[in-house]
Scaffold this motif. Sequence first.
Motif, PDB file in Angstrom:
ATOM      1  N   PHE A  15      35.136  31.817  33.920  1.00 25.19           N
ATOM      2  CA  PHE A  15      35.992  32.316  34.984  1.00 25.19           C
ATOM      3  C   PHE A  15      35.444  31.962  36.357  1.00 25.19           C
ATOM      4  O   PHE A  15      34.268  32.123  36.623  1.00 25.19           O
TER       5      PHE A  15
ATOM      6  N   SER B 248      35.205  40.018  37.447  1.00 27.80           N
ATOM      7  CA  SER B 248      35.342  39.158  36.267  1.00 27.80           C
ATOM      8  C   SER B 248      35.210  39.971  34.992  1.00 27.80           C
ATOM      9  O   SER B 248      35.982  39.793  34.050  1.00 27.80           O
TER      10      SER B 248
ATOM     11  N   VAL C  76      36.874  33.335  39.494  1.00 24.07           N
ATOM     12  CA  VAL C  76      37.935  34.167  40.058  1.00 24.07           C
ATOM     13  C   VAL C  76      38.086  34.027  41.566  1.00 24.07           C
ATOM     14  O   VAL C  76      39.113  34.395  42.115  1.00 24.07           O
TER      15      VAL C  76
ATOM     16  N   GLU D 223      32.065  39.326  42.401  1.00 26.36           N
ATOM     17  CA  GLU D 223      32.783  38.433  41.488  1.00 26.36           C
ATOM     18  C   GLU D 223      32.489  38.816  40.038  1.00 26.36           C
ATOM     19  O   GLU D 223      33.380  38.842  39.201  1.00 26.36           O
TER      20      GLU D 223
END
Length: 195
Positions: free
Chosen positions: A27, A7, A29, A3
């Motif tokens: 974020f 990101s 995601v 991630e």
Amino acid sequence: MWERILSQYLVGYLREYIKDRLRLDTFAVWSGDLVLEGVELRREKFTKMIFGEGSSLEVSQAWAKELRVHIPWRALQSESLKITFQSVELIVSEVAPTSPNKEESQDSIPHENSAEDVKDQSASSGDTGSKGSTNSDTPEKKGWLETLLYTIATNLVLEIGILVVKYVSDDIEGTVTCDGLSTHPASPDFHRQFY
């Protein structure tokens, strides 16, 4: 870990086009959808994309009501990552005579992790599989992460819903409105295709 890498790549890519400060901690995601509202866009990027270098016209203001990034997590190698801008407005005017140093200092904000930096970091930290190879541009010679990022970038879908371009000068004002624009990956004979 995955991630964070994605990101960083997304933030680096979006920072090239968005003037607002983006931070990694905002974020999430993994949800599959990232939505930003009231986004100010980098006018210099759009000026360069639309008019090229040395034009007498420039984009003096650019913003979007909404920016949505859809990530198909379960099918990254068979479905496109989709970036959608809603209600984009660009104001075009003639280039104002200013000193180049002043404009450069106002518009060029240093980026912490650009897309190229993240690509370089992932290439140096991961197994690239192309040591000693002279043709490192082909996805077959790269490591799994570079291959995946290449697939995502190659198959990116960009959509703009409701594009308004206004031309403003001392003598005249004009507006052109477009209901929508989109780009999709295509074969050499222009049929939609996933690579």
